[in-house]
Enzyme design. Sequence first.
Site, PDB file in Angstrom:
ATOM      1  N   TYR A  47       0.812  -1.213   0.000  1.00  0.00           N
ATOM      2  CA  TYR A  47       0.000   0.000   0.000  1.00  0.00           C
ATOM      3  C   TYR A  47       0.855   1.278   0.000  1.00  0.00           C
ATOM      4  CZ  TYR A  47      -4.188  -2.617  -0.031  1.00  0.00           C
ATOM      5  OH  TYR A  47      -5.176  -3.451  -0.465  1.00  0.00           O
ATOM      6  N   ASN A  82     -12.728   2.519  -7.137  1.00  0.00           N
ATOM      7  CA  ASN A  82     -11.394   3.094  -6.977  1.00  0.00           C
ATOM      8  C   ASN A  82     -11.225   3.632  -5.566  1.00  0.00           C
ATOM      9  OD1 ASN A  82     -11.122   2.481  -9.676  1.00  0.00           O
ATOM     10  ND2 ASN A  82     -11.715   4.530 -10.359  1.00  0.00           N
ATOM     11  N   HIS A  99     -15.366   0.046  -2.401  1.00  0.00           N
ATOM     12  CA  HIS A  99     -14.231  -0.772  -1.942  1.00  0.00           C
ATOM     13  C   HIS A  99     -13.311  -0.007  -1.011  1.00  0.00           C
ATOM     14  CE1 HIS A  99     -14.683  -3.853  -5.440  1.00  0.00           C
ATOM     15  NE2 HIS A  99     -15.473  -4.102  -4.418  1.00  0.00           N
ATOM     16  N   CYS A 107      -8.250   0.749  12.318  1.00  0.00           N
ATOM     17  CA  CYS A 107      -7.716  -0.303  13.178  1.00  0.00           C
ATOM     18  C   CYS A 107      -8.349  -1.633  12.780  1.00  0.00           C
ATOM     19  CB  CYS A 107      -8.047   0.013  14.640  1.00  0.00           C
ATOM     20  SG  CYS A 107      -7.565  -1.323  15.748  1.00  0.00           S
ATOM     21  N   CYS A 110     -10.485  -2.395  16.232  1.00  0.00           N
ATOM     22  CA  CYS A 110     -11.630  -1.601  16.742  1.00  0.00           C
ATOM     23  C   CYS A 110     -12.166  -0.621  15.691  1.00  0.00           C
ATOM     24  CB  CYS A 110     -11.214  -0.831  18.003  1.00  0.00           C
ATOM     25  SG  CYS A 110     -10.128   0.577  17.672  1.00  0.00           S
ATOM     26  N   CYS A 130      -6.442   0.969  20.936  1.00  0.00           N
ATOM     27  CA  CYS A 130      -6.385  -0.418  21.446  1.00  0.00           C
ATOM     28  C   CYS A 130      -5.078  -1.112  21.097  1.00  0.00           C
ATOM     29  CB  CYS A 130      -7.575  -1.212  20.902  1.00  0.00           C
ATOM     30  SG  CYS A 130      -7.357  -1.713  19.182  1.00  0.00           S
ATOM     31  N   GLY A 167     -14.648   1.910 -17.275  1.00  0.00           N
ATOM     32  CA  GLY A 167     -13.310   1.503 -16.870  1.00  0.00           C
ATOM     33  C   GLY A 167     -13.260   0.400 -15.845  1.00  0.00           C
ATOM     34  N   THR A 168     -14.180  -0.583 -15.973  1.00  0.00           N
ATOM     35  CA  THR A 168     -14.077  -1.716 -15.061  1.00  0.00           C
ATOM     36  C   THR A 168     -14.133  -3.017 -15.837  1.00  0.00           C
ATOM     37  OG1 THR A 168     -14.957  -2.811 -13.085  1.00  0.00           O
ATOM     38  CG2 THR A 168     -16.570  -1.751 -14.546  1.00  0.00           C
ATOM     39  N   GLU A 195     -11.889  -2.092 -24.117  1.00  0.00           N
ATOM     40  CA  GLU A 195     -12.088  -3.434 -24.713  1.00  0.00           C
ATOM     41  C   GLU A 195     -13.396  -4.019 -24.206  1.00  0.00           C
ATOM     42  OE1 GLU A 195      -8.649  -5.481 -23.240  1.00  0.00           O
ATOM     43  OE2 GLU A 195      -9.546  -5.848 -21.272  1.00  0.00           O
TER      44      GLU A 195
HETATM   45  C1  BV8 Z   1     -16.646 -10.571  -0.841  1.00  0.00           C
HETATM   46  C2  BV8 Z   1      -9.721  -2.612  -2.825  1.00  0.00           C
HETATM   47  C3  BV8 Z   1     -17.682 -12.094   0.533  1.00  0.00           C
HETATM   48  C4  BV8 Z   1      -8.377  -3.052  -2.375  1.00  0.00           C
HETATM   49  C5  BV8 Z   1     -10.587  -4.402  -4.233  1.00  0.00           C
HETATM   50  C6  BV8 Z   1     -14.405 -16.888  -7.082  1.00  0.00           C
HETATM   51  C7  BV8 Z   1     -15.420 -16.565  -7.963  1.00  0.00           C
HETATM   52  C8  BV8 Z   1     -16.194 -15.408  -7.800  1.00  0.00           C
HETATM   53  C9  BV8 Z   1     -15.958 -14.555  -6.724  1.00  0.00           C
HETATM   54  C10 BV8 Z   1     -14.940 -14.885  -5.861  1.00  0.00           C
HETATM   55  C11 BV8 Z   1     -14.162 -16.027  -6.033  1.00  0.00           C
HETATM   56  N1  BV8 Z   1     -13.245 -16.068  -5.037  1.00  0.00           N
HETATM   57  C12 BV8 Z   1     -13.438 -14.999  -4.249  1.00  0.00           C
HETATM   58  C13 BV8 Z   1     -14.466 -14.269  -4.729  1.00  0.00           C
HETATM   59  C14 BV8 Z   1     -15.017 -13.032  -4.173  1.00  0.00           C
HETATM   60  C15 BV8 Z   1     -14.079 -11.879  -4.506  1.00  0.00           C
HETATM   61  C16 BV8 Z   1     -13.919 -11.742  -5.998  1.00  0.00           C
HETATM   62  O1  BV8 Z   1     -14.814 -11.285  -6.676  1.00  0.00           O
HETATM   63  N2  BV8 Z   1     -12.736 -12.167  -6.485  1.00  0.00           N
HETATM   64  C17 BV8 Z   1     -12.468 -12.052  -7.918  1.00  0.00           C
HETATM   65  C18 BV8 Z   1     -10.982 -11.774  -8.130  1.00  0.00           C
HETATM   66  C19 BV8 Z   1     -12.894 -13.347  -8.603  1.00  0.00           C
HETATM   67  N3  BV8 Z   1     -14.733 -10.690  -3.984  1.00  0.00           N
HETATM   68  C20 BV8 Z   1     -14.485 -10.323  -2.708  1.00  0.00           C
HETATM   69  O2  BV8 Z   1     -13.707 -10.911  -1.983  1.00  0.00           O
HETATM   70  C21 BV8 Z   1     -15.298  -9.149  -2.192  1.00  0.00           C
HETATM   71  N4  BV8 Z   1     -15.859  -9.529  -0.918  1.00  0.00           N
HETATM   72  O3  BV8 Z   1     -17.033 -11.213  -1.791  1.00  0.00           O
HETATM   73  O4  BV8 Z   1     -16.967 -10.873   0.431  1.00  0.00           O
HETATM   74  C22 BV8 Z   1     -17.988 -12.333   1.916  1.00  0.00           C
HETATM   75  C23 BV8 Z   1     -19.240 -12.826   2.200  1.00  0.00           C
HETATM   76  C24 BV8 Z   1     -19.554 -13.097   3.482  1.00  0.00           C
HETATM   77  C25 BV8 Z   1     -18.627 -12.865   4.504  1.00  0.00           C
HETATM   78  C26 BV8 Z   1     -17.372 -12.349   4.195  1.00  0.00           C
HETATM   79  C27 BV8 Z   1     -17.031 -12.073   2.886  1.00  0.00           C
HETATM   80  C28 BV8 Z   1     -14.426  -7.939  -1.956  1.00  0.00           C
HETATM   81  C29 BV8 Z   1     -13.822  -7.513  -3.258  1.00  0.00           C
HETATM   82  C30 BV8 Z   1     -13.095  -6.184  -3.042  1.00  0.00           C
HETATM   83  C31 BV8 Z   1     -11.619  -6.394  -3.247  1.00  0.00           C
HETATM   84  N5  BV8 Z   1     -10.954  -5.071  -3.187  1.00  0.00           N
HETATM   85  N6  BV8 Z   1      -9.980  -3.208  -4.130  1.00  0.00           N
HETATM   86  C32 BV8 Z   1      -7.297  -2.375  -3.182  1.00  0.00           C
HETATM   87  O5  BV8 Z   1      -7.601  -1.637  -4.133  1.00  0.00           O
HETATM   88  O6  BV8 Z   1      -6.141  -2.614  -2.827  1.00  0.00           O
HETATM   89  S1  BV8 Z   1     -10.908  -5.029  -5.773  1.00  0.00           S
HETATM   90  C33 BV8 Z   1     -10.030  -4.211  -6.987  1.00  0.00           C
HETATM   91  O7  BV8 Z   1     -10.248  -4.898  -8.230  1.00  0.00           O
HETATM   92  C34 BV8 Z   1     -10.556  -2.839  -7.275  1.00  0.00           C
HETATM   93  O8  BV8 Z   1     -11.063  -2.173  -6.169  1.00  0.00           O
HETATM   94  C35 BV8 Z   1     -11.650  -3.057  -8.257  1.00  0.00           C
HETATM   95  O9  BV8 Z   1     -12.852  -3.068  -7.578  1.00  0.00           O
HETATM   96  C36 BV8 Z   1     -11.492  -4.460  -8.691  1.00  0.00           C
HETATM   97  C37 BV8 Z   1     -11.737  -4.596 -10.148  1.00  0.00           C
HETATM   98  O10 BV8 Z   1     -10.809  -3.858 -10.775  1.00  0.00           O
HETATM   99  P1  BV8 Z   1     -11.266  -2.810 -11.905  1.00  0.00           P
HETATM  100  O11 BV8 Z   1     -11.568  -1.523 -11.245  1.00  0.00           O
HETATM  101  O12 BV8 Z   1     -12.313  -3.386 -12.789  1.00  0.00           O
HETATM  102  O13 BV8 Z   1      -9.903  -2.714 -12.628  1.00  0.00           O
HETATM  103  P2  BV8 Z   1      -9.252  -3.812 -13.592  1.00  0.00           P
HETATM  104  O14 BV8 Z   1      -7.789  -3.564 -13.639  1.00  0.00           O
HETATM  105  O15 BV8 Z   1      -9.764  -5.178 -13.249  1.00  0.00           O
HETATM  106  O16 BV8 Z   1      -9.885  -3.441 -15.001  1.00  0.00           O
HETATM  107  C38 BV8 Z   1      -9.622  -2.162 -15.564  1.00  0.00           C
HETATM  108  C39 BV8 Z   1     -10.607  -2.009 -16.681  1.00  0.00           C
HETATM  109  O17 BV8 Z   1     -10.436  -0.733 -17.251  1.00  0.00           O
HETATM  110  C40 BV8 Z   1     -10.384  -3.025 -17.788  1.00  0.00           C
HETATM  111  O18 BV8 Z   1     -11.647  -3.471 -18.264  1.00  0.00           O
HETATM  112  C41 BV8 Z   1      -9.667  -2.206 -18.871  1.00  0.00           C
HETATM  113  O19 BV8 Z   1     -10.007  -2.656 -20.180  1.00  0.00           O
HETATM  114  C42 BV8 Z   1     -10.240  -0.844 -18.647  1.00  0.00           C
HETATM  115  N7  BV8 Z   1      -9.339   0.258 -18.997  1.00  0.00           N
HETATM  116  C43 BV8 Z   1      -7.987   0.320 -18.842  1.00  0.00           C
HETATM  117  N8  BV8 Z   1      -7.550   1.537 -19.257  1.00  0.00           N
HETATM  118  C44 BV8 Z   1      -8.635   2.231 -19.661  1.00  0.00           C
HETATM  119  C45 BV8 Z   1      -9.779   1.426 -19.511  1.00  0.00           C
HETATM  120  N9  BV8 Z   1     -11.004   1.841 -19.840  1.00  0.00           N
HETATM  121  C46 BV8 Z   1     -11.121   3.094 -20.337  1.00  0.00           C
HETATM  122  N10 BV8 Z   1     -10.078   3.929 -20.512  1.00  0.00           N
HETATM  123  C47 BV8 Z   1      -8.825   3.531 -20.190  1.00  0.00           C
HETATM  124  N11 BV8 Z   1      -7.781   4.370 -20.386  1.00  0.00           N
HETATM  125 ZN    ZN Z   2      -8.017  -0.146  17.713  1.00  0.00          ZN
END
Ligand code: BV8
Ligand code: ZN
Length: 221
Positions: A47, A82, A99, A107, A110, A130, A167-168, A195
């Site tokens: 980070y 983002n 996210h 923390c 806490c 804490c 952009g996702t 894409e």
């Molecule tokens: C949860 C914060 C449950 C941290 C992020 C298997 C199958 C399905 C799901 C899962 C699985 N195993 C695990 C899961 C669940 C998991 C998940 O979905 N995993 C994925 C990888 C399969 N999800 C979770 O864990 C979520 N929580 O499910 O909890 C639960 C239930 C009960 C009790 C407890 C828990 C939490 C997910 C949040 C993770 N945190 N970020 C940090 O940033 O450090 S995710 C991170 O990737 C980002 O925040 C963002 O949200 C995510 C996706 O990224 P994008 O923003 O889409 O970016 P990416 O690079 O992927 O794509 C960029 C896009 O832009 C592309 O399409 C590209 O073509 C385009 N682009 C590029 N340049 C341009 C452009 N477009 C236009 N112009 C440009 N110039």
């Molecule tokens: Zn604390």
Amino acid sequence: MTGAGVSAESGVPTFRGAEGLWEGRRAEDVATPEAFARNPRDVWDFYRWRLRKLADVKPNPGHYAIARLEQKSEHFWLITQNIDGLHAAAGSQNVIEIHGTIRFVRCHECHSRRDIREVIDEELPRCQKCDGLMRPAVVWFGEMLPPAALNAAHEAIQRCDFMLVAGTSGVVEPVASFSYWAKNNGAKIIEVNVERTPISSIADVSLFGKSGEVLPQLIGD
Ligand code: BV8
Ligand code: ZN
């Protein structure tokens, strides 16, 4: 609804693009509670690297266009995946950081929060209340989304007439399903991406191009 592709135009690395690796490792391996429990310094290094990447970045024309769209809309919600705070910096107001944010730490025990700039020089920041380990206030893989943000997103998805998805890659759940839910509720889906993505199959319109160029053209002044 926006993802890393909107901030890419400000020079912020995306997750799944070519440079989407951090020292050869995927976010999914480092941005997790397990990685933090196993090796908190390693996660903090990730980070600190992300924050350094954000040091001089500024909002781009895509961020400003989205802020203008909000001004022109009667009801507007911005769901962003983002964590960089660039939408707010560009003037967006109703921002749902689904996210979390890298601008604050919380923390791990806490949940007390501090500005990340107050702790960034500490190798392993600890809670003043804490003594628990502080971590960036982002949602990690395997962590629940913040309930308030999720509720706000559900309300937006129920009520919106159209969802602009920019952009996702549409791979991270549950956010990846938000556009399907909006579509099922009768919303029109407009996608902006360089894409095709899984969302392209349900989009009413997909505009392929860079978000920093397409969004200003689409939204106008
Ligand atoms: C949860 C914060 C449950 C941290 C992020 C298997 C199958 C399905 C799901 C899962 C699985 N195993 C695990 C899961 C669940 C998991 C998940 O979905 N995993 C994925 C990888 C399969 N999800 C979770 O864990 C979520 N929580 O499910 O909890 C639960 C239930 C009960 C009790 C407890 C828990 C939490 C997910 C949040 C993770 N945190 N970020 C940090 O940033 O450090 S995710 C991170 O990737 C980002 O925040 C963002 O949200 C995510 C996706 O990224 P994008 O923003 O889409 O970016 P990416 O690079 O992927 O794509 C960029 C896009 O832009 C592309 O399409 C590209 O073509 C385009 N682009 C590029 N340049 C341009 C452009 N477009 C236009 N112009 C440009 N110039
Ligand atoms: Zn604390």
